[in-house]
Design an enzyme around this catalytic site. Structure first.
Site, PDB file in Angstrom:
ATOM      1  N   GLU A  91       0.797  -1.224   0.000  1.00 47.21           N
ATOM      2  CA  GLU A  91       0.000   0.000   0.000  1.00 47.21           C
ATOM      3  C   GLU A  91       0.834   1.280   0.000  1.00 47.21           C
ATOM      4  O   GLU A  91       0.448   2.263  -0.614  1.00 47.21           O
ATOM      5  CB  GLU A  91      -0.928   0.012   1.232  1.00 47.21           C
ATOM      6  CG  GLU A  91      -2.155  -0.854   1.096  1.00 47.21           C
ATOM      7  CD  GLU A  91      -3.224  -0.207   0.237  1.00 47.21           C
ATOM      8  OE1 GLU A  91      -3.011   0.914  -0.247  1.00 47.21           O
ATOM      9  OE2 GLU A  91      -4.272  -0.839   0.031  1.00 47.21           O
ATOM     10  N   SER A 351     -31.434 -31.513  48.931  1.00 43.21           N
ATOM     11  CA  SER A 351     -30.629 -31.869  50.111  1.00 43.21           C
ATOM     12  C   SER A 351     -29.299 -31.139  50.179  1.00 43.21           C
ATOM     13  O   SER A 351     -28.462 -31.473  51.020  1.00 43.21           O
ATOM     14  CB  SER A 351     -30.362 -33.384  50.099  1.00 43.21           C
ATOM     15  OG  SER A 351     -31.561 -34.115  50.170  1.00 43.21           O
TER      16      SER A 351
END
Length: 698
Positions: A91, A351
């Site tokens: 680029e 329980s």
């Protein structure tokens, strides 16, 4: 000749004057443009996606921005250096040399446009592209390009090259609502940008030039072609060698878009909701453990049956930091109410509170693990408790009573220590019990007669693992602190005795015992299955059931939740530690070696013995309860569990008047392959007394 000699100075003067006027005009235009543009945007107004990460900063879940984009913060240090080299070579090869505008690149672009009769390259530097990304312009042309050039020069003066590159990496478009390299690598490769292949890097360099026409999820062929052109150019420049180029070209390009990470979605959403947009929220979770246990919860819940979900909490005992938070099974699974955080849902613990009953009794010197206690039929007024297996075991040790989760011994001990005192201890340790409206705690608390959350049970068992010292659970590092408002749950000796007993609890099939202390629980009507366990380092709490509270026949803690618990401990890997030795002052003795008062438990108020054989208590259908909705979808051979309390055996069960089980001496039976729809269930005992319940089978 003279006229000619005079004309040259005049011409030079004219040229100079024109040049001066041109420079002045350009300067004026530049000045006016600068006035119009104002100060350059430096990225302060950019809104990034809110991120939720684990304790090491690894991404758990990103959130889309308010403007509808996946835009994740990222810096060049978090990106593969090979990609950065390829990007700059492709680029803007003079990125580190120019001041925002590259004249050579502009001249090359102009020459290519004249030579080819079309625009071949734009000549924009990375800085100019950043300027365009920061300040998008609806119209393209020379004026827009001129403005970008000015902005690029301003950016170069205000920011470092590193900051400019960071902005490009965060804002570059990659198709649709994906912006920035981090969002792109997650969307197209399912990973962070720290490690990228040559082919992946080339694709990421190519996409921002035409993000909409090269989207891999819509135009995979175009994306691959653009990638291959980048590969060819970089190979020609010598950035990559021929072998790398050939391998990258042969690599398959992505042809779709992947879902963004969504680990611990319930917790992530809860933390992100009040946070400012763009926040990075760090949790105490471990991403790998979270991911592993989410898979475990989903697989086991699906195997158990239709509509069944599972929730898991993993806690570090030393700090209270939550290492995994699985709030349900499948966030988008509506059948399992996936968006409800079931770790925070109030449910009956069955329980699971029994260890704290015995812990108080150990602390008070009422019983010892080797104390003998009677398990026989008793009645507390109109209440006649029974064991889960409908049998009584006679005289057993307290150790056996807790390991086997016998109900009658637990209630006898609770009656001695007091339900109010048990509830107060639990509340003082940071747990809020939900009791029936306008009612204080009664004996039923010991068998699940109070609402608790999975996170509450995890906190209580963490206190057991810490020798009775509670610590508040924390989901964020900044919240880890000793909560001075919490009071000791149990004395160290009592807490250690509970752990010693629970290490010997019956394990699920094929599980190795003695490694962890754990307790299971099953709520009334098979609505909730629990398993909570701990070793010296971690506590894990598991819940299994239906989010809507419907019964799941046959789903009990030991067979549904405990296997998940043991597998979860296996997945902790090396983060295991044995439970510590007994603290000083702990009485370790056999029954015969105990003081006489501790050898056998003798309640001060002996409960009335239940006269079952007399038939005074008529039969009552314990399961399914009246009005229940039973979902048997997904069962190969569906069978509805039936259970009766009271009455005199044998029992006959009827569905809409038709017998489905006859002469049953056991208190539990099954209705094989019941049809879907409403049904009236009835049970008749040997004395002709009956009970009925209406249910709906789905």
């Amino acid at each position: 000749m003279a006229a000619a000699r005079v004309s040259w100075p005049l011409r030079l003067y004219a040229v100079a004057l024109v040049a001066l006027l041109a420079v002045n005009a350009a300067g004026f235009a530049l000045t006016e443009t600068l006035k119009r543009l104002g100060p350059p945007p430096l990225g302060q107004a950019i809104t990034y996606s809110t991120l939720v990460t684990d304790a090491e900063g690894r991404l758990l879940r990103p959130f889309i921005t308010r403007d509808g984009y996946w835009r994740l913060p990222v810096t060049a240090k978090e990106v593969d250096p090979r990609f950065l080299a390829m990007l700059i070579a492709y680029e803007d090869k003079r990125f580190y040399a120019h001041g925002g505008v590259d004249p050579k690149a502009l001249l090359r672009a102009a020459w290519q446009a004249v030579s080819h009769g079309r625009i071949v390259s734009g000549g924009s530097t990375l800085t100019m592209q950043v300027a365009r990304l920061l300040e998008p312009r609806p119209q393209r042309g020379l004026s827009a390009k001129f403005a970008e050039m000015i902005r690029a020069i301003q950016l170069e003066r205000a920011l470092s090259k590193q900051q400019i590159l960071d902005l490009y990496l965060a804002l570059a478009p990659y198709g649709g609502n994906v912006e920035g390299i981090r969002a792109a690598t997650l969307a197209y490769f399912g990973k962070e940008p720290k490690r990228l292949s040559t082919a992946e890097s080339a694709l990421l360099a190519a996409l921002p030039q035409a993000p909409e026409t090269r989207r891999p999820d819509r135009f995979p062929a175009r994306a691959a072609e653009a990638r291959n052109r980048v590969i060819a150019r970089l190979a020609a420049q010598g950035v990559i060698n021929a072998d790398q180029a050939a391998a990258a070209t042969a690599e398959e390009a992505p042809q779709g878009r992947l879902a963004f990470p969504m680990l611990s979605p319930h917790l992530a959403e809860r933390l992100a909701r009040p946070a400012p947009p763009g926040s990075v929220i760090t949790t105490t979770l471990s991403r790998d453990l979270q991911q592993s246990l989410e898979t475990l919860a989903r697989e086991r819940a699906l195997a158990i049956g239709s509509g069944v979900a599972a929730a898991i909490i993993v806690v570090d005992n030393a700090t209270g930091a939550v290492r995994a938070h699985i709030g349900g099974t499948g966030y988008f699974d509506s059948q399992r109410a996936g968006q409800l955080d079931l770790a925070l849902a109030l449910r009956s613990p069955g329980s699971a509170l029994k260890p704290f009953i015995y812990g108080l009794a150990f602390e008070d010197g009422i019983v010892h693990p080797e104390t003998l206690i009677d398990d026989r039929a008793v009645r507390y007024g109109a209440y006649a408790p029974e064991n889960f297996d409908d049998t009584f075991h006679g005289t057993v040790s307290v150790r056996t009573a807790l390991q086997q989760s016998l109900n009658v011994p637990a209630l006898q001990v609770l009656d001695e220590v007091g339900p109010d005192r048990l509830a107060a201890r639990l509340v003082n340790a940071g747990v809020k019990l939900r009791l029936p409206a306008n009612a204080g705690p009664g004996l039923a608390v010991g068998l699940g007669g109070a609402g608790v959350r999975l996170v509450d049970l995890a906190q209580l068992y963490v206190a057991l693992a810490r020798n009775g010292r509670p610590v508040a659970l924390a989901w964020q590092p900044g919240r880890i602190a000793q909560d001075k408002s919490l009071r000791r749950l149990l004395e160290p000796q009592a807490a250690w005795m509970i752990a010693d007993v629970l290490k010997g609890a019956p394990t699920p099939p094929n599980a190795l015992g003695g490694q962890i202390a754990f307790k299971t629980g099953t709520s009334y009507g098979y609505r909730d299955a629990w398993a909570i366990g701990y070793d010296g380092a971690s506590t894990i709490a598991v819940w299994v059931g239906r989010p809507d509270g419907a019964a799941v026949p046959g789903v009990v803690g030991r067979l549904a939740a405990a296997p998940i618990l043991f597998e979860a401990f296996q997945r902790l890997g090396m983060a295991r530690k044995p439970i510590g030795p007994a603290p000083p002052g702990t009485l370790i003795a056999t029954t015969s070696e105990l003081p006489a008062a501790l050898q056998r438990f003798r309640p001060r108020a002996l409960p009335e013995v239940a006269e079952r054989a007399s038939g005074e208590a008529p039969p009552a259908i314990a399961f399914p309860p009246d009005g229940a909705r039973i979902d048997l979808t997904g069962h190969a051979a569906p069978a509805l569990s039936l259970k009766v309390n009271g009455g005199t055996p044998p029992f006959t069960w009827l569905a809409d008047g038709v017998p489905v089980a006859e002469r049953e001496f056991r208190r539990d039976s099954f209705w094989e392959q019941p049809p879907k729809g409403f049904a009236k269930l009835s049970v008749i005992d040997a004395r002709g007394k009956s009970a009925s319940a209406r249910v709906r089978v789905e």
